[in-house]
Design a protein around this motif. Structure first.
Motif, PDB file in Angstrom:
ATOM      1  N   ALA A 129       0.592  -1.176  -0.206  1.00 18.66           N
ATOM      2  CA  ALA A 129      -0.043  -0.142   0.052  1.00 18.66           C
ATOM      3  C   ALA A 129       1.057   1.311   0.084  1.00 18.66           C
ATOM      4  CB  ALA A 129      -1.166  -0.158   0.928  1.00 18.66           C
ATOM      5  N   SER A 202     -17.846  -2.150   3.567  1.00 15.23           N
ATOM      6  CA  SER A 202     -16.139  -2.464   3.586  1.00 15.23           C
ATOM      7  C   SER A 202     -15.909  -3.373   2.991  1.00 15.23           C
ATOM      8  CB  SER A 202     -15.356  -2.655   5.420  1.00 15.23           C
ATOM      9  OG  SER A 202     -15.526  -2.088   5.726  1.00 15.23           O
ATOM     10  N   SER A 222     -10.517   4.931   0.460  1.00 13.56           N
ATOM     11  CA  SER A 222      -8.900   4.725   0.717  1.00 13.56           C
ATOM     12  C   SER A 222      -8.326   3.559   0.049  1.00 13.56           C
ATOM     13  CB  SER A 222      -8.970   5.560   2.255  1.00 13.56           C
ATOM     14  OG  SER A 222      -7.665   4.813   2.260  1.00 13.56           O
ATOM     15  N   ARG A 224      -5.205   2.823   0.748  1.00 11.67           N
ATOM     16  CA  ARG A 224      -4.080   1.867   1.742  1.00 11.67           C
ATOM     17  C   ARG A 224      -5.126   1.270   2.241  1.00 11.67           C
ATOM     18  NH1 ARG A 224       0.175   7.340   1.699  1.00 11.67           N
ATOM     19  NH2 ARG A 224       0.767   6.687   0.306  1.00 11.67           N
ATOM     20  N   ARG A 225      -6.381   1.993   2.832  1.00  9.75           N
ATOM     21  CA  ARG A 225      -6.639   1.361   4.114  1.00  9.75           C
ATOM     22  C   ARG A 225      -7.408  -0.180   3.590  1.00  9.75           C
ATOM     23  NH1 ARG A 225     -11.575   0.870   6.260  1.00  9.75           N
ATOM     24  NH2 ARG A 225     -12.856   1.840   4.564  1.00  9.75           N
ATOM     25  N   LEU A 226      -7.907  -0.329   2.449  1.00  6.19           N
ATOM     26  CA  LEU A 226      -8.787  -1.710   1.625  1.00  6.19           C
ATOM     27  C   LEU A 226      -7.518  -2.437   1.977  1.00  6.19           C
ATOM     28  CD1 LEU A 226     -11.348   0.530  -0.498  1.00  6.19           C
ATOM     29  CD2 LEU A 226     -11.664  -1.382   1.947  1.00  6.19           C
ATOM     30  N   LEU A 228      -4.592  -2.482   3.100  1.00  7.60           N
ATOM     31  CA  LEU A 228      -4.261  -2.944   4.193  1.00  7.60           C
ATOM     32  C   LEU A 228      -5.342  -4.359   4.855  1.00  7.60           C
ATOM     33  CD1 LEU A 228      -2.978  -0.367   6.328  1.00  7.60           C
ATOM     34  CD2 LEU A 228      -1.639  -2.147   5.757  1.00  7.60           C
ATOM     35  N   GLY A 229      -6.375  -4.547   5.407  1.00  7.52           N
ATOM     36  CA  GLY A 229      -7.857  -4.727   6.117  1.00  7.52           C
ATOM     37  C   GLY A 229      -7.122  -5.787   4.770  1.00  7.52           C
ATOM     38  N   THR A 232      -4.092  -7.865   5.036  1.00  9.84           N
ATOM     39  CA  THR A 232      -4.477  -8.551   6.858  1.00  9.84           C
ATOM     40  C   THR A 232      -4.901  -9.860   7.130  1.00  9.84           C
ATOM     41  OG1 THR A 232      -3.810  -5.974   7.796  1.00  9.84           O
ATOM     42  CG2 THR A 232      -4.884  -7.753   9.765  1.00  9.84           C
TER      43      THR A 232
END
Lengths: 342, 349
Positions: A129, A202, A222, A224-226, A228-229, A232
């Motif tokens: 990301a 989400s 976002s 990046r947030r997606l 990362l999620g 993870t």
């Protein structure tokens, strides 16, 4: 919805029955039933024995778990090749934890395995990301790096089944309402992840991102947030798969999970996830994983040496992506025809 | 007045583009960094590791890395078009299996070798057709053929292995040439590297490859035969991987189903390490080759330092991540500098 399916208007005009027949899930269910029926006809003990049906349901759980994680990542137009190495680290971490801390609650070990996986997945996600480096390269790197850590850490040792508490080993066989506990866990995880991906905001955002990253960013998601999620989650599910591996096989060394990344990608593709992202369902992937794992169980019974199993897996990957492409082209043609008729 | 302004802009633009002298630009290229890393590594090895500084070290280094160095040449061209070929390791195994089986069945050695190469070409054609004619993503296709042809190789040979090859061939292949510390495969690597290098960097075909990698639509509009080029590259990749399969079998005098397992990852690692962008359109063949040599040197150094083969996978992985991280940061900095420079030009005008 219109974001994820470029040809949504055509689909919307169909009855639920047509949709059901056309869905990848239904064809997979038919294939699985055929496979099991033929195999059971040749060797009835394949399902009609005490251990048979349980084994049939139990073996695929590992692949199902890593495949749905892989699917989440592929849906965002990325790929995670490190899942096999993460599974290995989680398996051994759990094994040593059981050995070194007698009486540790099983749920705690499961959580530790998942957290370890999530952490390793988070590293993947951060690299992808924030450095805007293709995930293929990053996870290829962490595939090596995590496996290397496993080899350094584990060396020639392996998990002995005496390390594991009897309760944990029983997870794969101990029935709850007639079905082994492990299966309940996997079923719940598949339902939860599937529900999240279809019904939560989400989850839909993940599809939107994979379908068209530029549009999704412009829309205000976002990226990046997606990402990362997604990574993870994939790591955590690979960690959980490591626990399933440990519960089923009660052993594990530094080579556990080698090559699982390709099987996971295969299961996702066979289950109807497009490798370019943006489409596919978790139920489909779970069925795809179940199908692939069952093939490898059924092959010896059907008289095919298990050596040919991988060739068959490859054939199914190539077949599945070709089928997707053909369906896509024919759908576009029909959409054009209906468009010009109006 | 207008003339001077134009000159200023051109001067400014030229300044922004070629701001630094040639030698500094050359030193900052990823290839130079890789070569420097190889030299430093070999120097460290020579001075710090006993028995490193001898011809045998270099001979085995090339010998071990030979197959990967051969296969990365065409795959580099594939990656520059922003496609990928992950099936090369399996093609090696498939070709090795067919070569071994046909030789065992009494086919003359040369004909068996031709069969092996043709097997590779066949997989290359299959990849090419699926990618260009049917329009499937190369990543998915070659993951599929990776599993398929590894599976066929393992299925054909089972748990057996064919080892009855004329013993003088492996002896010849692993012995140094003319007293130099290089095994015969070096010639093949050098010749093919020159061929592929010229093809990529000095021919219209090669410029087409870069154009496709930068933008497939623009390339098509500029008259590049996009699908033909991509198809040819997949076939070339298959042929070289097939030939490498024959070579690999003879070098180790062993045809087993797992020959070349996992080599595709080493090939891609070497290419990316060498500064070739996985998004396509950027990179040099020399860089990719240097990346392969760096991994070979790393392996050898670690092995002789007694660190063991276990750490090699960590080092390979970290080196790969490190190289893309550095490239990403360097790209970020140069973009910023360039946008500043163009802002200056705009202000000057």
């Amino acid at each position: 919805m219109s974001v994820t399916h470029t040809v949504a208007p055509v689909e919307a005009g169909r009855s639920w029955f047509q949709k059901l027949v056309r869905a990848r899930e239904s064809s997979l269910v038919v294939l699985i039933i055929l496979l099991v029926a033929v195999t059971a006809a040749i060797q009835p003990s394949f399902i009609f024995s005490d251990g048979g049906w349980r084994e049939l349901l139990r073996q695929p759980t590992i692949l199902i778990l890593i495949s749905i994680g892989e699917a989440i990542v592929i849906i965002t137009r990325n790929i995670d090749l490190s899942v096999g190495s993460i599974l290995c680290l989680s398996t051994y971490a759990a094994g040593t934890l059981f050995a070194n801390v007698p009486g540790i609650p099983i749920i705690l070990v499961v959580l530790v395995g998942m957290l370890l996986g999530a952490f390793l997945g988070l590293i993947n996600g951060l690299l992808v990301a924030f450095l805007r480096v293709p995930s293929l390269v990053i996870t290829l790197g962490t595939l090596y790096a995590y496996r290397g850590i496993a080899i350094l850490w584990i060396g020639p040792h392996f998990i002995r089944s005496s390390w594991l508490p009897a309760d944990f080993r029983a997870l794969g066989t101990m029935p709850f309402l007639g079905i082994p506990v492990l299966l309940w866990v996997v079923l719940i995880v598949v339902l939860l992840v599937g529900w999240f991906m279809t019904s939560r905001r989400s989850g839909r955002d993940l599809y939107a991102l994979g379908s068209n990253p530029e549009a999704a960013t412009l829309f205000g998601l976002s990226e990046r947030r997606l990402i990362l999620g997604a990574f993870t989650a994939s790591g955590a599910l690979a960690g959980l798969a490591g626990l399933a591996y440990l519960a089923i096989f009660a052993t594990g060394d530094a080579q556990v999970g080698t090559g699982y990344e390709l099987q996971a990608v295969a299961a996702a593709v066979v289950g109807g996830v497009a490798i370019v992202g943006g489409s596919g369902s978790i139920w489909g992937v779970a069925l795809g994983a179940f199908f692939l794992a069952t093939i490898s169980n059924a092959l010896p019974v059907l008289g095919v040496p298990s050596l040919w199993q991988q060739a068959l897996v490859g054939l199914f990957i190539v077949g599945a992506i070709m089928l997707d492409r053909i369906l896509f082209i024919s759908r576009i043609r029909r959409a054009k025809r209906e468009g010009s008729a109006k | 007045m207008t003339a001077t302004t134009t000159t200023t802009i051109i001067e400014g633009a030229r300044y922004a583009r070629h701001g630094r002298p040639f030698w500094r630009r050359a030193l900052l290229r990823p290839e130079s960094v890789i070569v420097l890393a190889i030299v430093v590594l070999l120097l460290i090895g020579t001075f710090a590791i006993p028995f490193f500084a001898q011809a045998y070290t270099y001979q085995t280094m090339i010998l071990n890395a030979g197959p990967v160095l051969l296969m990365l040449l065409p795959v580099t061209l594939v990656i520059v078009t922003s496609d990928i070929d992950l099936s090369v390791g399996s093609i090696l195994g498939f070709s090795s299996a067919l070569f071994g089986l046909s030789y065992q069945a009494g086919v003359p050695l040369w004909l068996a070798a031709v069969i092996g190469v043709l097997a590779g070409a066949f997989v290359g054609v299959l990849n090419g057709v699926l990618v260009t004619a049917i329009g499937l993503p190369s990543l998915a296709v070659t993951i599929g053929t990776l599993a398929l042809f590894r599976g066929i190789a393992v299925g054909l040979l089972g748990t057996t292995s064919i080892t009855k090859f004329p013993p003088e061939i492996p002896r010849f292949l692993s012995s140094p040439m003319w007293g130099l510390p290089f095994p015969p495969v070096t010639i093949a690597i050098v010749v093919l590297a020159i061929l592929f290098g010229v093809l990529l960097h000095f021919t219209p075909f090669g410029r087409g490859i870069f154009a496709i990698g930068l933008s497939i639509e623009n390339a098509a509009f500029s008259g590049v035969a996009v699908n033909r080029t991509r198809f040819i590259l997949f076939v070339l990749s298959g042929i070289i991987a097939g030939a490498t399969g024959v070579y690999f079998t003879l070098q180790y005098s062993n045809a087993i189903g797992t020959n070349g397992f996992g080599f595709e990852l080493q090939v891609v690692t070497a290419i990316v390490l060498g500064g070739v962008s996985i998004w396509g359109g950027k990179g040099t063949l020399f860089g990719a080759l240097a990346g392969g040599l760096l991994i070979a040197a790393l392996n050898k150094t670690l092995q002789l330092a007694g660190i063991g083969s276990d750490t090699i996978s960590i080092v390979t992985g970290v080196a790969l991540i490190f190289s893309v991280v550095v490239a990403s940061i360097a790209g970020f900095i140069s973009r910023r500098r360039r946008s500043k420079a163009s802002a200056l030009v705009a202000a000057g005008a």
